[in-house]
Motif scaffolding. Structure first.
Motif, PDB file in Angstrom:
ATOM      1  N   VAL A  16     -29.770 -39.559 -11.656  1.00 32.62           N
ATOM      2  CA  VAL A  16     -29.888 -40.095 -10.239  1.00 32.62           C
ATOM      3  C   VAL A  16     -31.021 -39.177  -9.196  1.00 32.62           C
ATOM      4  O   VAL A  16     -31.736 -39.653  -8.462  1.00 32.62           O
ATOM      5  CB  VAL A  16     -28.596 -39.688  -9.538  1.00 32.62           C
ATOM      6  CG1 VAL A  16     -28.410 -39.955  -8.201  1.00 32.62           C
ATOM      7  CG2 VAL A  16     -27.320 -40.806 -10.159  1.00 32.62           C
ATOM      8  N   ALA A  17     -31.108 -37.953  -9.758  1.00 36.68           N
ATOM      9  CA  ALA A  17     -32.304 -37.338  -9.231  1.00 36.68           C
ATOM     10  C   ALA A  17     -33.688 -37.683  -9.451  1.00 36.68           C
ATOM     11  O   ALA A  17     -34.598 -37.792  -8.621  1.00 36.68           O
ATOM     12  CB  ALA A  17     -32.137 -35.740  -9.611  1.00 36.68           C
ATOM     13  N   LEU A  18     -33.675 -38.223 -10.636  1.00 36.72           N
ATOM     14  CA  LEU A  18     -35.024 -38.940 -11.000  1.00 36.72           C
ATOM     15  C   LEU A  18     -35.440 -39.966 -10.274  1.00 36.72           C
ATOM     16  O   LEU A  18     -36.427 -40.359  -9.790  1.00 36.72           O
ATOM     17  CB  LEU A  18     -35.115 -39.141 -12.365  1.00 36.72           C
ATOM     18  CG  LEU A  18     -35.518 -37.944 -13.391  1.00 36.72           C
ATOM     19  CD1 LEU A  18     -35.271 -38.506 -14.740  1.00 36.72           C
ATOM     20  CD2 LEU A  18     -37.081 -37.516 -13.103  1.00 36.72           C
ATOM     21  N   LEU A  19     -34.285 -40.860 -10.222  1.00 33.03           N
ATOM     22  CA  LEU A  19     -34.299 -42.122  -9.356  1.00 33.03           C
ATOM     23  C   LEU A  19     -34.827 -42.031  -7.865  1.00 33.03           C
ATOM     24  O   LEU A  19     -35.529 -42.605  -7.222  1.00 33.03           O
ATOM     25  CB  LEU A  19     -33.102 -42.990  -9.207  1.00 33.03           C
ATOM     26  CG  LEU A  19     -32.681 -43.530 -10.777  1.00 33.03           C
ATOM     27  CD1 LEU A  19     -31.274 -44.094 -10.403  1.00 33.03           C
ATOM     28  CD2 LEU A  19     -33.512 -44.627 -11.310  1.00 33.03           C
ATOM     29  N   ALA A  46     -39.722 -53.285 -14.038  1.00 31.74           N
ATOM     30  CA  ALA A  46     -39.665 -52.887 -12.369  1.00 31.74           C
ATOM     31  C   ALA A  46     -41.415 -53.027 -12.361  1.00 31.74           C
ATOM     32  O   ALA A  46     -42.140 -52.815 -12.834  1.00 31.74           O
ATOM     33  CB  ALA A  46     -39.295 -51.583 -12.255  1.00 31.74           C
ATOM     34  N   THR A  47     -41.680 -53.473 -10.851  1.00 33.57           N
ATOM     35  CA  THR A  47     -42.828 -53.797 -10.178  1.00 33.57           C
ATOM     36  C   THR A  47     -43.417 -52.633  -9.366  1.00 33.57           C
ATOM     37  O   THR A  47     -42.552 -52.202  -8.403  1.00 33.57           O
ATOM     38  CB  THR A  47     -43.210 -55.131  -9.482  1.00 33.57           C
ATOM     39  OG1 THR A  47     -42.639 -56.107 -10.406  1.00 33.57           O
ATOM     40  CG2 THR A  47     -44.590 -55.331  -8.973  1.00 33.57           C
ATOM     41  N   VAL A  48     -44.446 -51.891  -9.566  1.00 29.10           N
ATOM     42  CA  VAL A  48     -44.927 -50.851  -8.864  1.00 29.10           C
ATOM     43  C   VAL A  48     -45.610 -51.457  -7.482  1.00 29.10           C
ATOM     44  O   VAL A  48     -46.040 -52.360  -7.517  1.00 29.10           O
ATOM     45  CB  VAL A  48     -46.052 -50.226  -9.857  1.00 29.10           C
ATOM     46  CG1 VAL A  48     -46.679 -48.874  -8.790  1.00 29.10           C
ATOM     47  CG2 VAL A  48     -45.598 -49.728 -10.787  1.00 29.10           C
ATOM     48  N   ARG A  49     -45.197 -50.616  -6.439  1.00 26.05           N
ATOM     49  CA  ARG A  49     -45.380 -50.959  -5.348  1.00 26.05           C
ATOM     50  C   ARG A  49     -47.217 -51.412  -4.771  1.00 26.05           C
ATOM     51  O   ARG A  49     -47.518 -52.345  -4.478  1.00 26.05           O
ATOM     52  CB  ARG A  49     -45.274 -50.058  -3.999  1.00 26.05           C
ATOM     53  CG  ARG A  49     -45.164 -50.281  -2.701  1.00 26.05           C
ATOM     54  CD  ARG A  49     -44.559 -49.332  -1.604  1.00 26.05           C
ATOM     55  NE  ARG A  49     -43.447 -48.960  -2.049  1.00 26.05           N
ATOM     56  CZ  ARG A  49     -42.394 -49.655  -1.342  1.00 26.05           C
ATOM     57  NH1 ARG A  49     -42.634 -50.779  -0.783  1.00 26.05           N
ATOM     58  NH2 ARG A  49     -41.190 -49.214  -1.699  1.00 26.05           N
ATOM     59  N   ASN A  50     -47.990 -50.501  -5.230  1.00 26.44           N
ATOM     60  CA  ASN A  50     -49.464 -50.765  -5.503  1.00 26.44           C
ATOM     61  C   ASN A  50     -49.961 -50.095  -6.688  1.00 26.44           C
ATOM     62  O   ASN A  50     -49.439 -49.124  -7.075  1.00 26.44           O
ATOM     63  CB  ASN A  50     -49.914 -50.623  -4.265  1.00 26.44           C
ATOM     64  CG  ASN A  50     -49.872 -49.006  -3.753  1.00 26.44           C
ATOM     65  OD1 ASN A  50     -50.273 -47.986  -4.318  1.00 26.44           O
ATOM     66  ND2 ASN A  50     -49.354 -48.746  -2.493  1.00 26.44           N
ATOM     67  N   ILE A  60     -42.023 -45.771  -5.189  1.00 21.76           N
ATOM     68  CA  ILE A  60     -43.163 -46.070  -5.995  1.00 21.76           C
ATOM     69  C   ILE A  60     -42.848 -47.509  -6.253  1.00 21.76           C
ATOM     70  O   ILE A  60     -43.752 -48.379  -6.873  1.00 21.76           O
ATOM     71  CB  ILE A  60     -43.445 -45.261  -7.297  1.00 21.76           C
ATOM     72  CG1 ILE A  60     -42.463 -45.369  -8.382  1.00 21.76           C
ATOM     73  CG2 ILE A  60     -44.083 -43.945  -6.901  1.00 21.76           C
ATOM     74  CD1 ILE A  60     -42.574 -44.453  -9.473  1.00 21.76           C
ATOM     75  N   TRP A  61     -41.661 -48.277  -6.181  1.00 23.33           N
ATOM     76  CA  TRP A  61     -41.270 -49.484  -6.817  1.00 23.33           C
ATOM     77  C   TRP A  61     -41.398 -50.563  -5.499  1.00 23.33           C
ATOM     78  O   TRP A  61     -40.885 -50.334  -4.626  1.00 23.33           O
ATOM     79  CB  TRP A  61     -40.100 -49.472  -7.366  1.00 23.33           C
ATOM     80  CG  TRP A  61     -39.852 -48.365  -8.449  1.00 23.33           C
ATOM     81  CD1 TRP A  61     -39.129 -47.196  -8.166  1.00 23.33           C
ATOM     82  CD2 TRP A  61     -40.609 -48.224  -9.692  1.00 23.33           C
ATOM     83  NE1 TRP A  61     -39.606 -46.362  -9.513  1.00 23.33           N
ATOM     84  CE2 TRP A  61     -40.143 -47.241 -10.377  1.00 23.33           C
ATOM     85  CE3 TRP A  61     -41.471 -49.343 -10.155  1.00 23.33           C
ATOM     86  CZ2 TRP A  61     -40.687 -46.876 -11.494  1.00 23.33           C
ATOM     87  CZ3 TRP A  61     -41.845 -48.945 -11.543  1.00 23.33           C
ATOM     88  CH2 TRP A  61     -41.579 -47.663 -12.147  1.00 23.33           C
ATOM     89  N   SER A 121     -48.110 -42.479 -10.966  1.00 26.61           N
ATOM     90  CA  SER A 121     -46.784 -42.022 -10.738  1.00 26.61           C
ATOM     91  C   SER A 121     -45.535 -42.610 -11.426  1.00 26.61           C
ATOM     92  O   SER A 121     -44.365 -42.132 -11.945  1.00 26.61           O
ATOM     93  CB  SER A 121     -46.280 -41.767  -9.236  1.00 26.61           C
ATOM     94  OG  SER A 121     -47.336 -40.767  -8.542  1.00 26.61           O
ATOM     95  N   ALA A 122     -45.797 -44.343 -11.431  1.00 22.53           N
ATOM     96  CA  ALA A 122     -44.670 -44.684 -11.885  1.00 22.53           C
ATOM     97  C   ALA A 122     -44.629 -44.437 -13.799  1.00 22.53           C
ATOM     98  O   ALA A 122     -43.626 -44.450 -14.355  1.00 22.53           O
ATOM     99  CB  ALA A 122     -44.932 -46.335 -12.080  1.00 22.53           C
TER     100      ALA A 122
END
Length: 99
Positions: A76-79, A8-12, A85-86, A18-19
Motif C-alpha cells: 500500500v505504501a508503494l501504491l 497501466a498507462t503512465v500519465r506522460n 504517475i498513472w 519513475s513508473a
C-alpha cells in the motif's frame, strides 16, 4: 493454469522512468512476499503502458494473493508513493485461462 495481466498507462513520458522504478520495486516485493514469478515490461512503441503478469494454478490462488495484498502495508505504501504517475482510469486487469 491462469495468467493475471495488469496494464497501466503512465500519465506522460517524463514519468516513465519513475513508473519503471515503481514496477521494479512492486514486482520484487510481490515476488519476495508471495512467492510469485511476476514479470513486468513496458511497451516500446506507441503508448506509455507498463504490463505485469504472473501465472497461478487456480483462481483461488489469485484471490488469496489479492486478499493478502489489501492488508500489506508495504504494498500500500508503494501504491501511495507512486500514485501520481498513472493516468486516471487507465489501469486494466485481465485473467486468461491458459490452454
Amino acid at each position: 493454469m491462469y495468467r493475471f495481466i495488469r496494464t497501466a498507462t503512465v500519465r506522460n513520458a517524463a514519468l516513465l522512468p519513475s513508473a519503471l522504478v515503481f514496477a521494479s520495486e512492486v514486482t520484487a516485493h510481490i515476488n519476495n512476499e508471495y512467492s510469485l514469478n511476476m514479470c513486468f515490461g513496458a511497451e516500446q512503441f506507441g503508448s506509455l503502458k507498463v504490463h505485469w503478469n504472473f501465472d497461478a494454478d487456480s483462481l483461488d490462488r489469485m484471490q488469496q494473493v489479492n486478499e493478502r495484498l489489501m492488508g500489506d502495508q508495504d504494498y500500500v505504501a508503494l501504491l501511495e508513493k507512486y500514485k501520481d504517475i498513472w493516468a486516471d482510469g487507465a489501469m486494466r486487469d485481465t485473467v486468461i485461462r491458459l490452454a
